[in-house]
Structure formats: C-alpha cells, structure tokens
Enzyme design. Sequence first.
Site, PDB file in Angstrom:
ATOM      1  N   SER A 405       0.808  -1.219   0.000  1.00  0.00           N
ATOM      2  CA  SER A 405       0.000   0.000   0.000  1.00  0.00           C
ATOM      3  C   SER A 405       0.843   1.271   0.000  1.00  0.00           C
ATOM      4  O   SER A 405       0.352   2.330  -0.384  1.00  0.00           O
ATOM      5  CB  SER A 405      -0.941   0.006   1.211  1.00  0.00           C
ATOM      6  OG  SER A 405      -0.213  -0.204   2.405  1.00  0.00           O
ATOM      7  N   ASP A 519       4.821  -7.911   6.339  1.00  0.00           N
ATOM      8  CA  ASP A 519       5.450  -9.115   6.883  1.00  0.00           C
ATOM      9  C   ASP A 519       5.868  -8.882   8.330  1.00  0.00           C
ATOM     10  O   ASP A 519       5.606  -9.704   9.209  1.00  0.00           O
ATOM     11  CB  ASP A 519       6.683  -9.492   6.050  1.00  0.00           C
ATOM     12  CG  ASP A 519       6.335  -9.814   4.614  1.00  0.00           C
ATOM     13  OD1 ASP A 519       6.344 -10.993   4.251  1.00  0.00           O
ATOM     14  OD2 ASP A 519       6.044  -8.874   3.854  1.00  0.00           O
ATOM     15  N   HIS A 660       0.170   5.035   6.974  1.00  0.00           N
ATOM     16  CA  HIS A 660       0.649   5.199   5.607  1.00  0.00           C
ATOM     17  C   HIS A 660       1.290   6.581   5.419  1.00  0.00           C
ATOM     18  O   HIS A 660       1.134   7.470   6.248  1.00  0.00           O
ATOM     19  CB  HIS A 660      -0.511   5.010   4.620  1.00  0.00           C
ATOM     20  CG  HIS A 660      -1.014   3.600   4.581  1.00  0.00           C
ATOM     21  ND1 HIS A 660      -2.021   3.161   5.422  1.00  0.00           N
ATOM     22  CD2 HIS A 660      -0.637   2.541   3.821  1.00  0.00           C
ATOM     23  CE1 HIS A 660      -2.242   1.873   5.173  1.00  0.00           C
ATOM     24  NE2 HIS A 660      -1.427   1.477   4.220  1.00  0.00           N
TER      25      HIS A 660
END
Length: 1478
Positions: A405, A519, A660
């Site tokens: 993203s 991850d 983000h």
Amino acid sequence: MKLLLGLFFLWFLSSEGNADQILEAWEKLKALRSFKFSCQQQMSPGTTPSSVHTLRPADIKIVTAIGSLQTTPGSSMHHEDLLQSTEKSFLEVSVETLAALISSFNPSVWQQSPPPGTKGATSEGQARDLLDQAKKIVKVMRENQTMDFQNDWKLITVFFSAENPCSSCASTQPKNCILDNLEKLKEVLDFLYQEVPKAFVNLVDSTELATSPCVCQDHDNASNPGRNQCNCVGEHSTVDDNILRWSYQDAWEKLLESERYDQKDDFTVVIQPSLQEINLLLRLGRDGFNTMSKTQVEILEEDYIFMALGLWNNMMEPVGQKKPYDFTKMLQVLCPSQENPYLFTYKNSNYSSFPVTSNTKETSQERSYGTSIPCSGRGPSDTVPMSVHNLRPADIQVIAALGDSLTAGNGAGSKPHNVLDVITQYRGISWSVGGNENISTVTTLTNILREFNPSLRGYSTGTGKETTENAAFNQAVAGSRAEDVPAQVRRLVDRMKNDSRIHFQTDWKLVTLFIGGNDLCGYCRDPIRYSPENYTYNIQIALDMLHREVPRAFVNLVTILSIASLQELYAEKSISCPRLIMRSLCPCVLNYDGNSSEFNTLISFNKKYQERTRQLVESGRYDTREDFTVVLQPFMMNVSMPKTQEGLPDSSYFAPDCFHFSQKSHSQAARALWNNMLEPVGQKTDNQKLENEIVLKCPNEAEPFLRTYKNSNYTYPNQTLSYGSQLLCEDRTPSSPSATSVHALKPADVKIIAALGDSLTAGTGIASDNLMDLSTEYRGLSWSIGGDASLENVTTLPNIFREFNAKIVGYSTGTGSVNESDAFLNQAVPGAEAEQLPDQARTLLRLMKTDPRIDFSADWKIITVHIGGNDLCNYCKDPDHYSAINFTGRIQETLDILHEQVPKALVNLVEVMDLLPLRQLFVDTQVQCPTYLADYLCSCVLLGEENSQNVTMVREATRAYQFGIQRLVESGRYDTRENFTVVVQSFLQNPKIPLHQDGHPDISYFAPDCFHPSQKGHSQLARALWNAMFQPVGQKDDSFDFTANITLSCPTQNIPFLGTYKNSNYTHSPVDPTDEPAENWGSDLSCSEQIPSRPVPTSVHELRPVDIKVIGALGDSLTTAVGAQATDPQRDWRGLSWSIGGDGTLETQTTLPNILKKFNPNLFGFSTGNTKETAGFNAVEGGAKALNMPSQARELVELMRSSSKINFKEDWKLITVFVGGNDLCQYCLDKETYSVQKYIKHLQDTLDIFYKELPRVFVNMVEILEISGLRQIAASSSRCAVSEMIACPCFLIPEENSYELQEMKRVNRDFQVEALQMVNSGRYEQREDFAVVMQPFFRNTFLTLDSNGKPDLSFFSADCFHFSERGYAEMAMALWNNMLEPVGEKQSFNNFTHDRSKLKCPTPEKPFLFTLRNSGFRNSAPIFPEKTEPSVPYWAVIVAAVAGVLAGSLFIWVVSVTRAKKCQRETDTAMNLKVTSL
C-alpha cells in the site's frame, strides 16, 4: 478469588433453580478459577443513587444483554454451528459472568437471560432483530414481580456489528453504508433511552467475534462452495477492512460523544473496546476444527468468560483509557477504587474527544510538494547502451513498481482526519512510480525521470487499484507481503509484453520493489511464515522471475525501513491518531512494550530482513548478464520518526491513519530514492532524515550513470570458499598381493564406498544459503559418501580415498533424492530413524549385487553407517518406541544383514552424535539462528530449559544409545570371519560447538537452519572420520571440535592399515559366559574416609552416608532376593538382597548395606542368611503387592520401635521401598485391584505411616522397572518363556503390537509417572528430618547381550524373572549411585556390566545424600554453597523426571496414530518452508 467463588456460589444457591442448575454453576466456576479476583466486598451505601454517573457495581440489580452475532457465508467452518454446539451463547455467558462479578458487591443481583434466538443472525436482519430483542427484554423486566422496573438500576450490554465487508453496501458505497448502519444503531439506543429508566448501557462492537476475514483465502480450493459468495474479500485488502471497521466505530463514538443519550441523569451509553482483537472463532478455525468435542466446547466457553472479564475490566477504566483485550495474558480482574468507586461514563471520566492540533510552522517543502531540477546534462547516451552499467537516466524508457500500500499510494492524498479516505489508492502521487502533473507540483521518481526523458511510459496516474488502466505498471497491491510479489511480477511482465507502446526487448526499464512492512507487522502471528528466510526467499523468487524474463532492466530493491519507530507516533498521546487502526494494521509493532521479548524479536527480524536481502543481492545472483542488475537502495534502512520543532513525532508525514505515508513523505521518499540511485554502491545514504530538506543530486560528466556495483568499482564479498584439503601421503599403493583380511586393509585396496543414514549423510542443506533450499540434498558434498569435484576443492571421505584409488565407485554426486541414479550407494534418507535402517541395508545390498561396475564378491567395501539423530529428536514424544533397547536392536538387525550377506567389508559405525550442544545456537540471542523453528527441527533437544523434561530425557537416551552400540560391537558378534568387521568411530560422542573470539557460536559451520552442517562443517566431519579410521581401536577420539585444524592422517610403516580391533591388538571387553560366573560380584570403593557429622544433623538435607545408623526395606520377592543362589532358586536369600542384605563384605558381595558399612561399620538392621529370624529390618514378604505395603510399614515401625539396639528417636534411618512388579504382572486379571490409582494410594498410605511414626528417615522410593524387557528374555529361551509366562502373564501372553500389550506398557508408564508425582507433590516436605526421594535407575530397562546377541541370562535366576546374585549386585550399585546424584540429574537406566569400580563417592563439595531441596529445587537455597542457582523452578524437577515416563504412556495409547504421523512428520512443510529432519 476465594471471595468471588464463594459469593458466586451463594448467589446461585439464592437463585431460583434446582440442583442441576447449581451443579452447572459449579462447572462454570472451573473456568473462573483461572482469574485473579481480589476485590474487597463493597456493598451499596444504602441509598440508591439518582445519577448514572455515581453508579457503583453494588447498586446494579439487573444484568442483561442483547446482540446478534452475524456470520460470514461460505466459511469452511460454520461459526453458527460452532456457537450452537456450545451449551450457552456468548451473550448468555457474558451475562452470567458479569452477574457473578457484581454478586460480590450485591448478592441479590438478578440476571435476565438474553432473548431466544440470539446465537446467530444475518447482517441484514441484525438491526431489526436487535430492536425486537430490546422490546422483549423491556417487556420481561416490566412484568417481573421480583424487581422494581422504575427504581432498580440495570446493566444492559448491546453487542452490535458493523456491515459485513462482503455486502454490496460496504463494497460500493462505504460512506453511505456507515450512515445507514448508524441509523439502525440509533433506532435501538433511542428505544432503550425512551423506555428504560435507570440504565447503564455498554455498547460493544462484536463484528470480528463471528466474522472471519480469512474464510475465503483458500484460493486454490476450487471446490470451496462458499468461495463465490465471498469474492469481495479478495477485492478488499486488510487496509480497507481495518479502515472500514474503524470508521464504523468512529461514527458510533461520535454519536455517543454528542451527548444524545446523556440528557437524562439516569441513563448513559458507553462504548467499550471492540472484541476484534480476540477473534476466538477465527483462532479455532485456524486450528482446523470441523467438529466440536466436549473439551473444545468447554474451552470455547472459557474463552467467552475471558472476554466477559475483559469487558468488566474496561467498565472499571475511564473513557479514553480503556485497553484492548489481550487474549494472550492472564487477566487480573479490576476492582472499583476508593477514589473511583463508580462505573465510568463520559461525564465522570472528564473525557474530551477533540483532537490536539499542532502549531508547528511548516517549512517550504511542506507548503509545496514540487521540486526543481538543478541538473544541466539531461541527455541520453549517444547510442542505446548495451550494458546496464552504462545506463543514464534519460536512457530509461519504461518505469514500473511492485510492493504494497505504500507504493499503491493509500491515503497519500487524503485530507487531515479523513481516515475513511485512506482506502483510496492515490497511485498518481506514489513516490516510486506516480506520474500526476509534473515535477513542479508533484515530486515522484517518475516526474524526476520525465525531466530527462519526457516520453517515459509505465507510470500510474489518478486513483484506483492495480487492475485499473491508469495503474499502468504500478502493480503494487495494498496489504501485500513478500509472498505476494511473484504474482505481481507475473502481472507486470504480462502487461509489459502486451503493451504495444513499449518495445519489450529493447527498451530500458526501471523497476522499483519495496515490500516487507506487512510481513513485519504480522510476524508475531506466524513467525515461520514471516521469517527472514521466507521473506528473502519470496523476494528471490520475484527477482529470479525478473532476471529470467525481463531484458534490459535496472531493478531498485529498496531496503525495508526500520518499522519500530512507529511506536513513537503511537505512544504520543498529544497527537490524534486512530490507534485502533494502527494496532489492527501492525499489531506486532504496536501491541507490545519496547522492552518485551516480542518487540526485541521484531527488531531482530527487521535487521535480518535487511541483512539477508543485502546478502541476496551481493551473492552476484543477478549480475550474470550485462543488461540486468539489482541494486539495493538503503535510504530507509535506518530512517527515524520525523519530528516537529518541538521534538514530537510529526504526524504531517503520515496519512490520516497515522500509518501510511502522506504526500509529504511520498515526495521526500522520491527525492531520497533518486539520490540513492546516483550514489555509488558501498557509499549510499542509509539513514535519510525525512524532515530535512533533500536537494536532488545530478549525474555529471565524470559519473553520468545510474550506479551499479560494477561502475562503482564495488567488489562483493567473496562467496566462493574452497573446502578442499591437502593429502601429503607418500605411500598410496594397494596391498600386494591383494588383501584377504579386513585387518590388513590399506586405503588403496578399497574399491567400493557406501553409506546409510539420515539427512546428515543425505547432504541436506550443505550448500544452502536460505531455509527454503533445505529441501535440497547435496549428496555430492556429503562428508562420508559425496564425490563432487576433487579433494582439492571438496573434502569428503570418497575424495580422500580417490587419492589412493581413482577407480573407486559408489559415491554420490550432485543433488537429488535417494531414488536418483546420482545417489548411487548413498542410501541415506532425510528424516530416517533407526527402524528404517534395515531397509536401507537391504536396498544397498541389492544395488551392490546388481551394478555391473561392482564385483560384489571380490571388491573391498567401506560402508559408513550413522543414525540416531531423529530418534533422539523424537525421544521425549515416545520413549518406548525410541528406547535404547529398540535402538540397539535396529542397529543390530542392520549390521546382521551386512554381516551375513556382504563379503569383504569394513563398516564404519559412527557413534550417535550428542545433539545437546546444538542448543547453544538456539539460546544465544546474538546468533542469527531461526529459533522459531526449534519445534520443527528437533523439539526434544532444542526446546525447554537446561534441566527440562526434553533435555533430561535426551541426555540419558544419548548415553544409553552410545553405550548400546559399544556393547553390541564389543560382543564380537561381527568378528567371526576375516573379511568383515565393524568398527565404532566415536568422535561424535562429544561434539564442541564452534565459537567466535567473542564467545558466540560460529554459524558458518551450519546450514541456514543452524542444525545441519554446512559444507564447511561436512569438510571437518570428513577429515575427522578419515583420521578416526587410522586410530587404533581403544585409542580413538571421542570428541569433535568443528574449528580444529585437522591435518589428514597417512598410512605409515607402523600403521599401514585401516584400524580394526585385531590390528590394534585390542581385546574386546569380556562378556561373561552364563555358565562360568565370576568368582564373586563384589565391588571396590576407594572413597576418602568420612567422619560422622558433629553434631548429628537435624536436617535430612544435610545427611551424609556416615550418619546413617539404621537400614530397612519394604517390597516383594526382589527384595527377599529370591533366586540369588543357583543352588536353590526358590529360596529367599535375604542376606544377598541388594537393598538390605549384609552377607559377606563389599569385596565379595555388592549390597547397599555392605556399601554403607564402609562408612559406618556399626550399621544395624540389615539381613543375613536366608531365614526370617535373621532378616533384621527387612520386613519384606515374597509375592507382595502394593496393597501389602502399609502392613509391612507398620511391622517395620514396630520392629524399630521395639528394638533395643537402636535409638529410635535419634538414629538416622534409611528405608528402601520397591514394589509393583506383581501388580503389573497381574493387572490384566484384575484391573480394579491393581489399578494405577490403587497402586498410588497404597504407596501413599505406606509413606504416610512413616511420615507420622518414624523420626529421622531418608526413604528411597525405587521406581518400578520397565517390565516389557521380560519379553526379550522369554524370546531368547523356551525355558524362560514358560516360567515367565507363569510369573507375569499380562506382559508375556499378549502378541507383539497388540492392544493388550500397548495397554500394559501404558500402565507401566503410568505407575512410574504417578508415583513420581506423588513423591514430589510436597506432601512429605513439612518435616525437616524426613525426605522421600525417587531413585529412577530402573525407569528404562537396558538388557546386556551375550556374544550371540541374546539377553545375557547370567543376570537372572533360573526362573528368568528374578535376578541372580550378579543382577542384585548391579541393582545395589545403581541405587547407591542414584543416591549420590542430584534430583533432576539421576541416571534413569541401569548399566548392567560388571565393573568393580562403578561405585561413586561423596565429595567434599557435595557430601550429602541428595534430596529435592539440596539438589537446588523448592524455595530454599541449595545446601551446597558453590552450586549454581537452578535454571528451572522447583516444580520443574517433577516435569523433568516425569519426562521419562509421561510421553510414553500417552503415545502407547495412540501408537498406531504415531506410526501414521511419522510419514507426515518427514514430509511436513510450513508455509512453503521445507524443514528436513536430521
């Protein structure tokens, strides 16, 4: 806790109902016992409060709840079925639990069960259903005559769900969907507000309690009937789902903060934290439950109670300070305090939800996201370059990007506080590939490059997902992990090939890959799936695809950022961030404290991600073509949290979700990436400060190219190391004439080489550079059988032999399985255990007989056999199956096959390797080893503390395995002809882990799993094996140092032959013939003289052997010494009894009293002769069972009390108790009388008598022996078979592998484990002068074999059931040695070999008989001052000792399942990770 249980029980007694309901309540209490409850009883002050903001728990009279648990269609595990399978729904359990807690404050609290039909409902009908439920409970409360509806305070919990992500509403119009959902909630709350006086309402988001986000993730299962119903899950990323869920909650919170429901003083609604972070049904779904057993139902109800307790705790926390539920920790139930005695509301919490805004002045770069390009030379190369190392920015025609993203641009263009808009993917302003507008207004890598080449293609514009046309070659997918990148590469390559605007073969392409945040954020949920090895492997797959399929490409691999700094932003309370979203997106970073082990593991993983990707690039794997390279761009490697001028985290660099990047960060990342691309490899910036102004660099005439390793003159670290050896031998000639005896065999005489074993010999992982490659068997590099290259480069046993005989055959080459032709005579199989070894031998025999290159009869053969690692790794799981007897028997079967059928062979039997030193690699936190794989690799060895059950068992088993092999070969069984022998090579008996100078393990000797050796390790093993073959038998090394400088030995004039027992002039240890016993079975004891303690000790924990004045014994015919003398095998020979006999002296007869008489010649109580009159304090009766022990104990107490020879109160007494053989042998005839429970009860009654009646006592409780060994004795002699079957039918009559025999083995183990738990329960530890110690030397019976490989019957009497004088002597030695071994370190098998010097001595440092306490357990300090503090708590000794019996009893019951799972265990993979057993 007692208060809670008591009041809860009283509450149920006072409730309406019958005995069944009370019993049901008690059953529920079992779950509540797990929680700590220490609230003092706080009753109501007497006057009912008028305001809900001064409401105490004691004021509540009614508890109820409403709610619907929506279910996701298409789930492979139907949650509604799961809920229905429990007796109570979550709503019912929550009401009961809250009522139970409140009853400690108000015993008369009344619970209103939720209306029927609340266990499940569809999303569409939940609001209507909730309103109906609300109306029903109001109606019931109004009609209830036992309550005052107008004046009683009510606690109502409303469980409400957000819209299902799969609904069309949530998918297409999320904003409208949220508003619609809010209206439905308002309708329910409005009704309660208008109709219910005096109410405290909890609003709880239960969306995730019944909605599993992964029910549709099985994309490979085409038969999944529900998949088509949930396709939207594949279209929604985790980012979308979390933001949508937060947006629902945010809307609900704003509704409540509006004070809509605070206009009356007797009503309020408080939103409590969402249950989404527990997701119990999802947890059960991952475990693969398809049906619910009773146990699973109980567990689910306990989980429900846990959630309800979490809800209670949050009612005790102020609004704004409520905590997410942590399902991994034990809850401390919170209490009202003196300062805050009320249930918290918005008003009494002084809560304000207005966000804090920063007054920080913006810099110029904050006001504008454009950039100026200061570069003058912007032209392309004169001709299109052929080499990537001559690539200028203007030469690039195509740009592309892969990732998650952060590359998709989620939230990059979102306005402040518009969290819901983070769902939008602003691909046009993405740092690495966005192409909106131009460089003057939008800084991206694309817009920078367009200043050099305006015709650049492939960049993304606008908004949308990767599937949209405007996404172009930005194929990043929100929520992606490294494992998803190969699929992105596939789509990217296909798009490029199908795009007519580009020339795929000739256009230069720039591809940027940035992945790994998700991850790391998920590592704690699945550390194997998100391991550094898997992360790197998945990136390798993606880069391999690009390297293989894409011509003319420059790939930026951007190093994963340091993600831990996110905690700073999360922790800063002055910044308004949606912390629920942050926790949901990245739980492994934000759910743990900075000092926690989980957070430290995150830091370690993060660094390993960075380091292993660097190693991947620097391997040179992607520099094999002139038109392709991968360059690591590390600018974010050590990036820190950007700060404001006030030193606070600067949230302006983040999207509204505070996770983000905002456009501000995208702009800075683009600048930093560009600069990295122009910096030489080895000199790149790796700690870019995002808050600093970043000035774009320019290519210049001297350095006009994008920098690669080659044009940076950077040399990768040398990856190709030589593992060859020098052989300086002068004599390399064969025997002349040809050798006819194996004892005159020279290296050059050997024509054939072969090997049997497991993954060590198969070559697992030898040349692997990552965990994913561990499935590769590098047979050509195997220490004992590999034949790749030559000795100059590869050191293996065959390559050494080839220096003497270049025509030697049989070695393996290359890679591959045992079935491939290149394996040849390397018949080792990864995961093999000793029981598979005979089959390997048979296959080897067939290959040697049929291969035309081999003259089977004439050629001399070297066969190396090494096995046992996997047996040890699984030993603690099934000690019966992996017992030393079975292990030795399987080795014997293998060697018998070779001995009987293979001519001209020398067999190297390499001793079982002690695996315990490998634990160092997995406990040293400075070593980069995959500790999370310990359970997969070798759980019995690598898991647990140093004195844990696993380690204790394996330590004992290793010694027993090694001893068994030695005894087998020492028997001379394989030295019956001149052309065959077996030689034990013992160098692996004591391996030493290689260490760096700093003291940490050197893992270069191991494969990436830190378990199998690397080529470096195999080279050392080969050298050690070769040298061992020249060492004389009896003088062979028994240790192995990986780091030793090993020079290869050479045959000499004095030692020209490979060493055997005969050419070493070695005499095998004699095996005493049964019919020629030694003169006596006495022992030598050379302990330093001890004087009695002065004064006489008052504590049993300070008792020395010399202090013992009195000895006694209880038991059966083994303690009366039946059969000790062959002259009369039916008579009791009490004077020869191992634990109480005193005939002769220690020099002629080994018994416990004769040993003790060396310390105290005035010892009293031992037996002499063979009559009852001279039995002393031997109260034993032949044929006795456990039920006879209490009467024997009473008799012994009276004998001692009435004796004039002893001071009953002052003399220290040693009593040995050994019983149970007859109970086991008769168990199948009367399972009730001889049950485990009865056995333990009788032993406990016996010890209780001693504990109550006898002062100053040390009791040896000898563990019942492993009786299954009788079957081996019976099989060896028909005489024994008949007599034993009479004596012990329950063990001798059942057929092998029958259910009856497995049951008897289980009961045998249960006798052992239950007795051990009883002894160590603490029942007998309140007196300072009393101790009971379990002596376990009989736990694992090990039978010595005679020269014919059969059980040596000289240890047994004529009936083959009782022991002979020799056997009793061995028992006495073993018991004495056990008494001098610390608890937790006692030998649990008996070494039945005649050795007069086996007896141990007390030492000045440790002079006492060992008890639980002076061994370092329990709460007191060890008696011995220099003894280190135990590494386990006191209770661990129970676990450690039980280890030898507990696992066995479990696995005997499921032996058939165990065998079936063995195949599965050898082939198991974990999330694409292939782990091979040793």
